[in-house]
Design an enzyme around this catalytic site. Sequence first.
Site, PDB file in Angstrom:
ATOM      1  N   CYS A   1      38.500   0.521  34.098  1.00  0.00           N
ATOM      2  CA  CYS A   1      39.860   0.234  34.588  1.00  0.00           C
ATOM      3  C   CYS A   1      40.246   1.051  35.815  1.00  0.00           C
ATOM      4  O   CYS A   1      41.314   0.838  36.397  1.00  0.00           O
ATOM      5  CB  CYS A   1      40.874   0.479  33.475  1.00  0.00           C
TER       6      CYS A   1
ATOM      7  N   GLU B   1      -8.605  -0.148   9.455  1.00  0.00           N
ATOM      8  CA  GLU B   1      -8.091  -1.250  10.285  1.00  0.00           C
ATOM      9  C   GLU B   1      -6.717  -0.889  10.818  1.00  0.00           C
ATOM     10  O   GLU B   1      -6.009  -0.101  10.180  1.00  0.00           O
ATOM     11  CB  GLU B   1      -7.858  -2.495   9.406  1.00  0.00           C
TER      12      GLU B   1
ATOM     13  N   CYS C   1      37.543   5.839  35.540  1.00  0.00           N
ATOM     14  CA  CYS C   1      36.970   4.997  34.481  1.00  0.00           C
ATOM     15  C   CYS C   1      36.236   3.801  35.114  1.00  0.00           C
ATOM     16  O   CYS C   1      36.822   3.094  35.945  1.00  0.00           O
ATOM     17  CB  CYS C   1      38.091   4.496  33.566  1.00  0.00           C
TER      18      CYS C   1
ATOM     19  N   LYS D   1      -2.833  -1.220  11.220  1.00  0.00           N
ATOM     20  CA  LYS D   1      -1.778  -1.760  10.344  1.00  0.00           C
ATOM     21  C   LYS D   1      -0.836  -2.526  11.267  1.00  0.00           C
ATOM     22  O   LYS D   1      -0.079  -1.923  12.040  1.00  0.00           O
ATOM     23  CB  LYS D   1      -1.064  -0.606   9.631  1.00  0.00           C
TER      24      LYS D   1
ATOM     25  N   CYS E   1      43.156   0.354  28.749  1.00  0.00           N
ATOM     26  CA  CYS E   1      41.859   0.079  29.397  1.00  0.00           C
ATOM     27  C   CYS E   1      41.150  -0.996  28.581  1.00  0.00           C
ATOM     28  O   CYS E   1      41.034  -0.882  27.348  1.00  0.00           O
ATOM     29  CB  CYS E   1      41.044   1.367  29.420  1.00  0.00           C
TER      30      CYS E   1
ATOM     31  N   LYS F   1       0.781   6.159   8.533  1.00  0.00           N
ATOM     32  CA  LYS F   1       1.716   5.650   9.539  1.00  0.00           C
ATOM     33  C   LYS F   1       1.849   6.658  10.664  1.00  0.00           C
ATOM     34  O   LYS F   1       1.950   7.867  10.401  1.00  0.00           O
ATOM     35  CB  LYS F   1       3.079   5.422   8.897  1.00  0.00           C
TER      36      LYS F   1
ATOM     37  N   ASP G   1       2.247  -4.476  12.507  1.00  0.00           N
ATOM     38  CA  ASP G   1       3.642  -4.319  12.104  1.00  0.00           C
ATOM     39  C   ASP G   1       4.337  -5.677  12.167  1.00  0.00           C
ATOM     40  O   ASP G   1       4.958  -6.032  13.171  1.00  0.00           O
ATOM     41  CB  ASP G   1       4.319  -3.315  13.043  1.00  0.00           C
TER      42      ASP G   1
ATOM     43  N   TYR H   1      -2.937 -12.073  12.340  1.00  0.00           N
ATOM     44  CA  TYR H   1      -4.283 -11.598  12.025  1.00  0.00           C
ATOM     45  C   TYR H   1      -4.449 -11.690  10.523  1.00  0.00           C
ATOM     46  O   TYR H   1      -3.564 -11.271   9.776  1.00  0.00           O
ATOM     47  CB  TYR H   1      -4.504 -10.154  12.484  1.00  0.00           C
TER      48      TYR H   1
ATOM     49  N   LEU I   1       0.833  -1.204   0.000  1.00  0.00           N
ATOM     50  CA  LEU I   1       0.000   0.000   0.000  1.00  0.00           C
ATOM     51  C   LEU I   1       0.866   1.252   0.000  1.00  0.00           C
ATOM     52  O   LEU I   1       1.928   1.269   0.610  1.00  0.00           O
ATOM     53  CB  LEU I   1      -0.868   0.040   1.266  1.00  0.00           C
TER      54      LEU I   1
ATOM     55  N   CYS J   1      38.743   8.302  29.449  1.00  0.00           N
ATOM     56  CA  CYS J   1      39.686   7.479  30.189  1.00  0.00           C
ATOM     57  C   CYS J   1      41.037   7.674  29.507  1.00  0.00           C
ATOM     58  O   CYS J   1      41.135   7.647  28.276  1.00  0.00           O
ATOM     59  CB  CYS J   1      39.254   6.017  30.109  1.00  0.00           C
TER      60      CYS J   1
END
Length: 689
Positions: free
Chosen positions: A410, A116, A407, A118, A449, A315, A120, A224, A85, A444
């Site tokens: 580390c 109706e 960090c 739509k 690390c 949509k 997905d 459906y 569509l 860092c």
Amino acid sequence: MEHELFRARYNDLVSEINKHNELYYKNNTPVISDQEYDKLYNELKELEEQFPELISPQSPLRKVGYETENELFTKVVHKNPMLSLGNTYNLSEVFNFLDRIIKSFDSSTEIEVVCEPKFDGISIELVYENGRFVRAVTRGDGVTGDDVTKNVKLIKSIPERSNLFGGNFAVRGEIFMTFSTFESLNATRNENGEKLFMNPRNAAGGTLHLKDTSEAAKRPLEIYVYDLLTEHEDVKSHDNMIELLYENEFPVFGKSNVLNVKARIEIENIIKSWDLRRANLEFPVDGLVFKVNNFEQRQVLGTNIKDPRWGFAFKFPSDELETELLDVELNVGRTGAVTPVAVLKPVLLDGTRVSRASLHNFDYIKEKDLRIHDIVKVKKAGEIIPQVTVLVQHTEFSVEIKAPENCPSCGYPLSKKMTSQKKNRKSDNEQKNREFEEEKALRCTNFNCSSRMENALIHFISRDMMNFDTMGEKLVHQLFEKGLVRKPSDFYKLTVDSLSELERMGKKSAKNIIDSIEKSKTSELWRIIHALGISGVGKANSKLLANHFGSFERLLSVNNENRESFRDELISIDGIGDTVAADIITLLSDDLFIEELKILAAFLKPQINTTVSGVLSGKSLCITGSLSKPRDYFEKLISENGGMVRNSVSAKLDFLVCGENAGSKKEKAEKAGVKILSENELTTMLTGN
Ligand code: IVH
């Protein structure tokens, strides 16, 4: 000439949309939002309408869906093409669609439309022969689809037998996955270190294509049914047909919602109420479908190549929703940047349940006054990664979010880098007296690390870098944990035997991985530079550096003596600024980095860059103001003719291409004596016409 420009844009759109179709339909891994996709798609459609002579057989408008190359599944030709569509995100376009229908009949004709949800999911045809459900076929390219009967048979609501029309007919519906199944599936995949599905639709597609039915059975799907594909004189309208399907025990969503085509207020209200309602549903609904109810009227309206004139989809546009900020996690990237990630009370955003969103950096958190347990707004804004956009309100439980000092991976202290402040730079002569400002990201500072190292490895192998297409993040993690790969050059020391030691790694997969690593050795130089992950050196800058230096060895020639002149050389490259040059120099002064580069250089034989030659070879151009076509169209045109596109105006710029309403860039260019070109002058330059 103009026509040639449209042709170029047309060809770009065809290949780009085909690429996205492949990612979406074949790999279930889209990289752009539906909205972005629809924008490209509609542009192509307009071009085809305006210039039918451009139409190519490769056009995605000639195909429905994507031609799957899924060899595991038998191809089946649909009895009649499975159409799709047309769609829009605008209410006014829905009204235009309805107006077109009204105009196709004389004014006394009563026209009803049905509305109706739509769903997905994945569009499917169910075929019944001699009273038995015999086949389920995906839409595929609209003409041919994949036979996924085995997995569809697992869906209990589909009648195994039916005597409708003597037992020979076909129906169409949408197969989808509920949010709860989707979430538990992703949670399991996360635990197993497998790639997560982006949304329930991709998960449903992936499940239908599983070879192992017992695996598919663990991921329950639902359906459906909304169409009967077999015509019968007793069935005269959509609401009739839904009723018949219901009586014959097919899983339909509910009785049809029949409206008069002129009932605009009602239609607007339905859209609004469904937008609210869908958030509470257990399955994804991404819009509403409007179809003419009466089948004779449908016949009169007919169909276009790919979509019928009697149906249209609205949509729901991108959401921005409120939710609670539950916590903040820290992520350490490959350049050491420590980014805060919001953990959210899950919300449904554009068809995906979102529980994490970007908070950008700690300055952003401070600026927006965000705290844990606040109510915030979240939005996708065309991005795959959602963003926290604004504070709605603090709550009595709100607690401050403190920026970390160390960090999280580390424990090293974090710091902010200094970057040069471009806006204060008035002319090239003042470059040496530039001002610096603190960067926003906390970093860092430890090159060793482990989070940084692992993310740097993931970066190294990605698509726009060395492109090890047989390797994913999970495997990199395994290799890192086992100590087999700690730095990029270690990838090149892997062997089939060393890989085969890993859990669940067969000899064949190991061989494929080694092959893709081998293939990467002859990548283009810019890819290798990009793969090194130097901060500020993305794809565009990597290409500039590769073009300028032409070999790996030139980059390795920096030493204590020539460092200053190397910096000057870097800055002389049009497009490379002080900060990026400083970052490159810092890295090239690091002994460990140089040692790693030398090891890599021994493995790699990069392709020498072939600079595009053309009218604009060696010239730099900047674009400003509004032109007759999108900016990226002209950018591509410039690069295809050998030119380089710049984002800002400096005295080094060769041309400024000016469209309408050009502002400060034009003034700046005039002052700096940069030549100004109109759009027409640019095209004349390129074509000689
Ligand atoms: S009617 C001729 N009704 O949305 C095509 N489609 O954008 C008739 N979809 O490809 C389709 N829910 O896969 C129709 N209630 C519904 C739908 C629906 C989901 C899907 C379908 C179609 C796409 C159209």
